[in-house]
Design an enzyme around this catalytic site. Structure first.
Site, mmCIF file in Angstrom:
data_model
loop_
_atom_site.group_PDB
_atom_site.id
_atom_site.type_symbol
_atom_site.label_atom_id
_atom_site.label_comp_id
_atom_site.label_asym_id
_atom_site.label_seq_id
_atom_site.Cartn_x
_atom_site.Cartn_y
_atom_site.Cartn_z
ATOM 1 N N ASP A 288 35.381 -41.857 1.320
ATOM 2 C CA ASP A 288 33.991 -42.282 1.427
ATOM 3 C C ASP A 288 33.337 -42.226 0.038
ATOM 4 O O ASP A 288 33.911 -42.695 -0.938
ATOM 5 C CB ASP A 288 33.268 -41.421 2.466
ATOM 6 C CG ASP A 288 31.873 -41.917 2.795
ATOM 7 O OD1 ASP A 288 31.768 -42.904 3.545
ATOM 8 O OD2 ASP A 288 30.893 -41.332 2.292
ATOM 9 N N TRP A 289 32.116 -41.642 -0.069
ATOM 10 C CA TRP A 289 31.456 -41.557 -1.373
ATOM 11 C C TRP A 289 32.239 -40.714 -2.365
ATOM 12 O O TRP A 289 32.078 -40.864 -3.575
ATOM 13 C CB TRP A 289 30.047 -40.971 -1.202
ATOM 14 C CG TRP A 289 28.986 -42.027 -1.079
ATOM 15 C CD1 TRP A 289 28.428 -42.502 0.070
ATOM 16 C CD2 TRP A 289 28.366 -42.728 -2.158
ATOM 17 N NE1 TRP A 289 27.499 -43.467 -0.224
ATOM 18 C CE2 TRP A 289 27.439 -43.632 -1.583
ATOM 19 C CE3 TRP A 289 28.502 -42.711 -3.537
ATOM 20 C CZ2 TRP A 289 26.644 -44.491 -2.345
ATOM 21 C CZ3 TRP A 289 27.709 -43.565 -4.302
ATOM 22 C CH2 TRP A 289 26.799 -44.436 -3.718
ATOM 23 N N TRP A 329 26.016 -49.411 9.724
ATOM 24 C CA TRP A 329 25.778 -48.000 9.420
ATOM 25 C C TRP A 329 24.474 -47.823 8.638
ATOM 26 O O TRP A 329 23.657 -46.961 8.961
ATOM 27 C CB TRP A 329 26.956 -47.439 8.641
ATOM 28 C CG TRP A 329 26.676 -46.206 7.831
ATOM 29 C CD1 TRP A 329 26.565 -46.124 6.483
ATOM 30 C CD2 TRP A 329 26.482 -44.873 8.326
ATOM 31 N NE1 TRP A 329 26.320 -44.827 6.093
ATOM 32 C CE2 TRP A 329 26.264 -44.037 7.216
ATOM 33 C CE3 TRP A 329 26.476 -44.315 9.603
ATOM 34 C CZ2 TRP A 329 26.026 -42.685 7.333
ATOM 35 C CZ3 TRP A 329 26.241 -42.953 9.718
ATOM 36 C CH2 TRP A 329 26.024 -42.151 8.599
ATOM 37 N N ASP A 415 38.606 -46.432 11.743
ATOM 38 C CA ASP A 415 37.366 -46.457 10.970
ATOM 39 C C ASP A 415 36.765 -47.867 11.001
ATOM 40 O O ASP A 415 37.386 -48.807 10.496
ATOM 41 C CB ASP A 415 37.663 -46.038 9.527
ATOM 42 C CG ASP A 415 36.417 -45.961 8.667
ATOM 43 O OD1 ASP A 415 35.317 -46.317 9.142
ATOM 44 O OD2 ASP A 415 36.547 -45.539 7.500
ATOM 45 N N HIS A 444 36.857 -42.604 10.462
ATOM 46 C CA HIS A 444 36.342 -42.587 9.088
ATOM 47 C C HIS A 444 36.606 -41.259 8.404
ATOM 48 O O HIS A 444 37.051 -41.213 7.257
ATOM 49 C CB HIS A 444 34.846 -42.894 9.111
ATOM 50 C CG HIS A 444 34.211 -42.896 7.760
ATOM 51 N ND1 HIS A 444 34.473 -43.872 6.818
ATOM 52 C CD2 HIS A 444 33.328 -42.030 7.180
ATOM 53 C CE1 HIS A 444 33.776 -43.621 5.721
ATOM 54 N NE2 HIS A 444 33.081 -42.512 5.914
#
Length: 464
Positions: A288-289, A329, A415, A444
Site C-alpha cells: 500500500d502506501w 475507496w 484485493d 489488500h
C-alpha cells in the site's frame, strides 16, 4: 589586593553554588581591603526565590557590621545583578558594585535596564562591569551546557516525557494496552530533521550486525502491527527487523491538520529515518502506501538495499488512470470520514479475531487523531504535476534500469484496489522480479496472511 583578586574569591563562591546544583554565581562584600561577607546562589536548596549570591553576601556583611547600612563597602559578583539584587544594593547604600559577566536576559545594571542610573534616587552606587568577564561567563556556559546535555539524556531515556508539538496529538499508552500477538518493546525518535519534535515510533528487533535487515513499511490505515505474523519468522532466522509507524499512524504522533500531510514530506521523513538509523543490508518490505512511498527510497541510497519484498502496492507515476477500486475507496473516505478501521479489516480478513481487528482502531481514539486517514486518499498522485509524480517516475526508471538486488512479489488476489492486474504491471517495471506468489484468499492487507509469505521470502533471500 585588586578587583581581579576579589572577583577570584567571588568565583570560588560560584563553585560552591555549582557543587550544590545551583546556577554558579558567587559574591563577596569588601570593606577596607577585607572580605566581610560572602555568599552564593541557593534558591533551589533553600526554597527561597531571594537567595541570590548578592543577597547572601549582603546579609553576611550586615551581620558582621551589625548594621544594614554598608557604607564604603564594595560588592564583587560574578554575574550582573538582577532588579531584586540592585534594589537590595541601593537600600544597603553600597559605595561600589563590580560584576563579571553581563546578563542579557535579566541584568539590571545596563543590559536590560540600568536601575543604578536613576537620578531620582537619593543614593547612587558606582558600577563597574566586565572584571574577569571571560572566566565568569565560561563557568556559567559550562554549567548550562552540562545541564542541557543531562536534560537531553534524561529525555532520550524517557520518550514519554518528550513534549508534544503544538500542531500534534499523542496517544495515551492505554490506547495500546494488551495488543494480541505484538510483544515487542516500543522505540521512539523525535529528532529527525524533517520532523523535529514529532515522536516517531518504530520496532527494532534482532541483532544490528545481521546479514539482513527487514525494513517493513505499512500503508493507510494500518501501522506496524500489520507485520506481527512476519516478524517472528525473520527474527527466528537471526535477522534484524525494523518497522516504523508513519507520522499520523500507529504509536507515532498525529498531526492535527489534514493539510500538514504531503507525499514529499512523508518520503523525506522515511529517508531521514533510514539515514538516522544507518540501515544497511536492507530488504525493503512494502505494501500500500508503504510501497507508494517506500519504492522511491532506494534510488536515494542504493548501497543500503539488497532486496525488495513487494506486496499489493504501486508506483504512482500518473501515466494511467487510477483504478476503479481506488476511486471507490477514495469516495468512501470522503463521504464516511469516520469509518471504522477495525470493521474494514474484519470484512477483508474473516480469519482475524475481534481483538485483533480492534487494534487497528487504537491509534484513532477520536476525530482529532484521524487527519492522516482523511488526507492520504487525496495524496495519491493522479495528474502529471501532482506532488510525488516526479519522484515516482525517477523510481520507476531506477527499478527498471538500475536495480541490482533480488526481488520477491506476493499478491493478495482478493484485493479490489491493488490486486493482480496492478501488481503484474508493477512486476514488469522491476528488473529481474520473478513470478509472484499469489494468495487467492488474501485481500489488500496481505500481511494478515504473512507467515507463509515471510517463510517463502526468507528462503528466497537466503538461497545461495
Amino acid at each position: 589586593m585588586n578587583d581581579s583578586d576579589f572577583m577570584a574569591l567571588a568565583l570560588e563562591q560560584a563553585q560552591l553554588a555549582q557543587a550544590a546544583g545551583e546556577v554558579p554565581v558567587g559574591a563577596v562584600v569588601v570593606l577596607d581591603g577585607q572580605v566581610i561577607g560572602a555568599g552564593h546562589n541557593a534558591p533551589i536548596t533553600q526554597h527561597d526565590p531571594s537567595a541570590h549570591a548578592e543577597i547572601a553576601a549582603l546579609r553576611a556583611a550586615a551581620a558582621h557590621l551589625g548594621n544594614y547600612r554598608l557604607d564604603d563597602c564594595t560588592l564583587y559578583v560574578t554575574l550582573e545583578p538582577c532588579a531584586m539584587c540592585v534594589g537590595a544594593i541601593l537600600h544597603a547604600r553600597l559605595q561600589r558594585v563590580v560584576f563579571g559577566a553581563t546578563e542579557p536576559k535579566t541584568g539590571a545594571a545596563g543590559s536590560v535596564l540600568n536601575l543604578f542610573d536613576q537620578a531620582q534616587l537619593n543614593h547612587h552606587t558606582q558600577v563597574q562591569g566586565g572584571v574577569m568577564a571571560d572566566a565568569c561567563a565560561a563557568m556559567l556556559q559550562r554549567f548550562f551546557q552540562a545541564r542541557r546535555q543531562a536534560q537531553k539524556a534524561e529525555l532520550m531515556n524517557n520518550p514519554h516525557a518528550w513534549p508534544v508539538r503544538d500542531d500534534a496529538l499523542r496517544n495515551d499508552d492505554a490506547d495500546f494496552a494488551n495488543l494480541p500477538g505484538y510483544p515487542w518493546a516500543p522505540n521512539y525518535l523525535n529528532d529527525l530533521p524533517s520532523a523535529p519534535g514529532l515522536r516517531l515510533h518504530y520496532l527494532d528487533e534482532g541483532p544490528k550486525s545481521s546479514s539482513i535487515t527487514w525494513l517493513c513499511l505499512h500503508g493507510n490505515p494500518a501501522w506496524s502491527y500489520l507485520y506481527r505474523h512476519m516478524m517472528p519468522i525473520w527474527l527466528a532466522a537471526g535477522h534484524r527487523v525494523v518497522a516504523p509507524d508513519l507520522i499520523g499512524f500507529g504509536k507515532s504522533d498525529k498531526l492535527k491538520k489534514d493539510s500538514a500531510h504531503s507525499f514529499t514530506w512523508h518520503r523525506q521523513v522515511l529517508l531521514d529515518f533510514v539515514a538516522r538509523m544507518d540501515l544497511n543490508n536492507v530488504v525493503l518490505v512494502v505494501q500500500d502506501w508503504g510501497g507508494i512511498l517506500g519504492l522511491t527510497l532506494p534510488m536515494a541510497a542504493p548501497a543500503r538495499y539488497q532486496g525488495l519484498l513487494v506486496m499489493n502496492t504501486t508506483l504512482t507515476t500518473a501515466e494511467a488512470s487510477l483504478s476503479p477500486g481506488f476511486v471507490a475507496w477514495r469516495e468512501m473516505c470522503r463521504t464516511k470520514p469516520d469509518f471504522s478501521v477495525s470493521r474494514l479489516f474484519a470484512r477483508g480478513n474473516p480469519q482475524m479475531s475481534e481483538a485483533e481487528c480492534a487494534v487497528y482502531d487504537a491509534p484513532f481514539p477520536n476525530k482529532g487523531f484521524r487527519a492522516a486517514l482523511r488526507a492520504f486518499p487525496n495524496l495519491v498522485p493522479e495528474f502529471e504535476n501532482d506532488d510525488g509524480v516526479a519522484a515516482s517516475r525517477q523510481a520507476q526508471a531506477f527499478w527498471r534500469d538500475q536495480w541490482q538486488g533480488r526481488s520477491f512479489m506476493a499478491i493478495g488476489a482478493a484485493d479490489p484496489v491493488l490486486g493482480v492486474p496492478v501488481m503484474h504491471d508493477l512486476r514488469a517495471q522491476i528488473r529481474g522480479c520473478p513470478e509472484p506468489m499469489v494468495l487467492p484468499q488474501a485481500g489488500h492487507f496481505v500481511q494478515e496472511h504473512g507467515a507463509q509469505i515471510a517463510q517463502a521470502a526468507l528462503q528466497h533471500f537466503t538461497a545461495g
